[in-house]
Every structure is written in C-alpha cells, then in structure tokens.
Write a protein that holds these residues in place. Sequence first.
Motif, PDB file in Angstrom:
ATOM      1  N   GLU A  25     -11.640  19.610 -14.442  1.00 39.27           N
ATOM      2  CA  GLU A  25     -10.325  20.223 -14.601  1.00 39.27           C
ATOM      3  C   GLU A  25     -10.153  21.408 -13.651  1.00 39.27           C
ATOM      4  N   ASN A  26     -10.598  21.217 -12.422  1.00 40.75           N
ATOM      5  CA  ASN A  26     -10.513  22.255 -11.416  1.00 40.75           C
ATOM      6  C   ASN A  26      -9.666  21.732 -10.260  1.00 40.75           C
ATOM      7  N   SER A  27      -8.380  21.547 -10.506  1.00 39.83           N
ATOM      8  CA  SER A  27      -7.515  20.971  -9.488  1.00 39.83           C
ATOM      9  C   SER A  27      -7.168  21.966  -8.392  1.00 39.83           C
ATOM     10  N   GLY A  28      -7.572  23.205  -8.521  1.00 37.84           N
ATOM     11  CA  GLY A  28      -7.291  24.191  -7.492  1.00 37.84           C
ATOM     12  C   GLY A  28      -8.430  24.375  -6.515  1.00 37.84           C
ATOM     13  N   SER A  29      -9.513  23.624  -6.682  1.00 35.57           N
ATOM     14  CA  SER A  29     -10.647  23.787  -5.788  1.00 35.57           C
ATOM     15  C   SER A  29     -10.297  23.266  -4.399  1.00 35.57           C
ATOM     16  N   VAL A  30     -11.000  23.763  -3.425  1.00 35.77           N
ATOM     17  CA  VAL A  30     -10.734  23.386  -2.037  1.00 35.77           C
ATOM     18  C   VAL A  30     -11.000  21.900  -1.833  1.00 35.77           C
ATOM     19  N   GLU A  31     -12.066  21.391  -2.428  1.00 37.99           N
ATOM     20  CA  GLU A  31     -12.394  19.979  -2.259  1.00 37.99           C
ATOM     21  C   GLU A  31     -11.306  19.075  -2.821  1.00 37.99           C
ATOM     22  N   PHE A  32     -10.773  19.431  -3.975  1.00 43.51           N
ATOM     23  CA  PHE A  32      -9.725  18.616  -4.585  1.00 43.51           C
ATOM     24  C   PHE A  32      -8.458  18.652  -3.739  1.00 43.51           C
ATOM     25  N   GLN A  33      -8.113  19.828  -3.214  1.00 40.02           N
ATOM     26  CA  GLN A  33      -6.924  19.942  -2.371  1.00 40.02           C
ATOM     27  C   GLN A  33      -7.086  19.126  -1.090  1.00 40.02           C
ATOM     28  N   VAL A  34      -8.267  19.166  -0.495  1.00 42.55           N
ATOM     29  CA  VAL A  34      -8.515  18.379   0.710  1.00 42.55           C
ATOM     30  C   VAL A  34      -8.432  16.894   0.387  1.00 42.55           C
ATOM     31  N   PHE A  35      -8.939  16.492  -0.773  1.00 39.25           N
ATOM     32  CA  PHE A  35      -8.851  15.094  -1.194  1.00 39.25           C
ATOM     33  C   PHE A  35      -7.394  14.653  -1.321  1.00 39.25           C
ATOM     34  N   ILE A  36      -6.563  15.463  -1.948  1.00 37.33           N
ATOM     35  CA  ILE A  36      -5.148  15.121  -2.115  1.00 37.33           C
ATOM     36  C   ILE A  36      -4.453  15.039  -0.765  1.00 37.33           C
ATOM     37  N   PHE A  37      -4.716  16.015   0.121  1.00 37.23           N
ATOM     38  CA  PHE A  37      -4.108  15.985   1.449  1.00 37.23           C
ATOM     39  C   PHE A  37      -4.560  14.758   2.237  1.00 37.23           C
ATOM     40  N   THR A  38      -5.826  14.380   2.100  1.00 36.46           N
ATOM     41  CA  THR A  38      -6.335  13.213   2.817  1.00 36.46           C
ATOM     42  C   THR A  38      -5.659  11.936   2.336  1.00 36.46           C
ATOM     43  N   SER A  39      -5.454  11.821   1.049  1.00 38.98           N
ATOM     44  CA  SER A  39      -4.775  10.620   0.539  1.00 38.98           C
ATOM     45  C   SER A  39      -3.319  10.583   1.003  1.00 38.98           C
ATOM     46  N   LYS A  40      -2.653  11.739   1.061  1.00 35.92           N
ATOM     47  CA  LYS A  40      -1.282  11.778   1.572  1.00 35.92           C
ATOM     48  C   LYS A  40      -1.237  11.428   3.054  1.00 35.92           C
ATOM     49  N   ILE A  41      -2.223  11.906   3.807  1.00 35.34           N
ATOM     50  CA  ILE A  41      -2.276  11.629   5.241  1.00 35.34           C
ATOM     51  C   ILE A  41      -2.457  10.141   5.489  1.00 35.34           C
ATOM     52  N   ARG A  42      -3.340   9.512   4.734  1.00 31.08           N
ATOM     53  CA  ARG A  42      -3.559   8.076   4.908  1.00 31.08           C
ATOM     54  C   ARG A  42      -2.319   7.266   4.549  1.00 31.08           C
ATOM     55  N   LYS A  43      -1.617   7.709   3.516  1.00 34.75           N
ATOM     56  CA  LYS A  43      -0.395   7.013   3.121  1.00 34.75           C
ATOM     57  C   LYS A  43       0.690   7.160   4.196  1.00 34.75           C
ATOM     58  N   LEU A  44       0.828   8.374   4.745  1.00 34.63           N
ATOM     59  CA  LEU A  44       1.838   8.595   5.775  1.00 34.63           C
ATOM     60  C   LEU A  44       1.509   7.869   7.074  1.00 34.63           C
ATOM     61  N   THR A  45       0.243   7.800   7.448  1.00 36.31           N
ATOM     62  CA  THR A  45      -0.097   7.089   8.676  1.00 36.31           C
ATOM     63  C   THR A  45       0.179   5.599   8.558  1.00 36.31           C
ATOM     64  N   SER A  46      -0.063   5.034   7.382  1.00 35.03           N
ATOM     65  CA  SER A  46       0.268   3.616   7.215  1.00 35.03           C
ATOM     66  C   SER A  46       1.783   3.409   7.238  1.00 35.03           C
ATOM     67  N   HIS A  47       2.535   4.362   6.727  1.00 35.39           N
ATOM     68  CA  HIS A  47       3.992   4.285   6.788  1.00 35.39           C
ATOM     69  C   HIS A  47       4.475   4.380   8.233  1.00 35.39           C
ATOM     70  N   LEU A  48       3.868   5.285   8.992  1.00 37.50           N
ATOM     71  CA  LEU A  48       4.315   5.492  10.369  1.00 37.50           C
ATOM     72  C   LEU A  48       3.913   4.345  11.297  1.00 37.50           C
ATOM     73  N   GLU A  49       2.942   3.546  10.917  1.00 33.50           N
ATOM     74  CA  GLU A  49       2.621   2.362  11.707  1.00 33.50           C
ATOM     75  C   GLU A  49       3.772   1.366  11.669  1.00 33.50           C
ATOM     76  N   LEU A  50       4.465   1.311  10.552  1.00 36.26           N
ATOM     77  CA  LEU A  50       5.612   0.405  10.427  1.00 36.26           C
ATOM     78  C   LEU A  50       6.893   1.022  10.982  1.00 36.26           C
ATOM     79  N   HIS A  51       7.069   2.314  10.760  1.00 37.57           N
ATOM     80  CA  HIS A  51       8.304   3.009  11.144  1.00 37.57           C
ATOM     81  C   HIS A  51       7.967   4.067  12.183  1.00 37.57           C
TER      82      HIS A  51
END
Length: 90
Positions: free
Chosen positions: A17-43
């Motif tokens: 329950e430590n969603s403010g940790s640096v590792e968790f934030q980096v994990f969330i940003f990484t998942s968003k980055i992967r989602k956006l890159t797959s979107h940008l491959e199409l558009h």
Amino acid sequence: MVKNSLISILKQKEKEENSGSVEFQVFIFTSKIRKLTSHLELHKRDFLSQRGLRIILGKRQRLLTYLSKKKKTRYTKLMDQLDIREPKIR
C-alpha cells in the motif's frame, strides 16, 4: 515475460500500500509509455499524444535519476525488472 514481472511488481506494491514510492510511480509511467507507443504506431500524426508521451518520459526520467542518486541498488533492480535501457549520458 516482461508482462508477468510487471504484474508481480504491481501486486507486491499493492500489498505494501505504498503507491507513492518511486518504484511504483516509475512502473505506472512505464505502462502508460508502452500504451502510448502502441497507439502512436497506428496513429502517426497524433501530435497531442506525442506531447503527452514526451511529458511522461520526462517525469519518468527525473524519477529514475533521483533514484539512481539516492539508492543505486534499487535503481538497477528496477531497470532490470522493467526492461528499461540506461539513459544516454551527454
């Protein structure tokens, strides 16, 4: 394999329950980055999504530099788990 390690990291962080940790934030940003890159491959001409991707990349990079300066072992472990390349040094 990468997806399974990401899921295991997420479950581990939810237990703590430590969603403010640096590792968790980096994990969330990484998942968003992967989602956006797959979107940008199409558009390819979606410039607002490109801008959002650059903003998220900058935030993740700042968090990773902070973590590398403070806790080098946690930084290297996180880079291996998320399969992120080392940043280029200027």
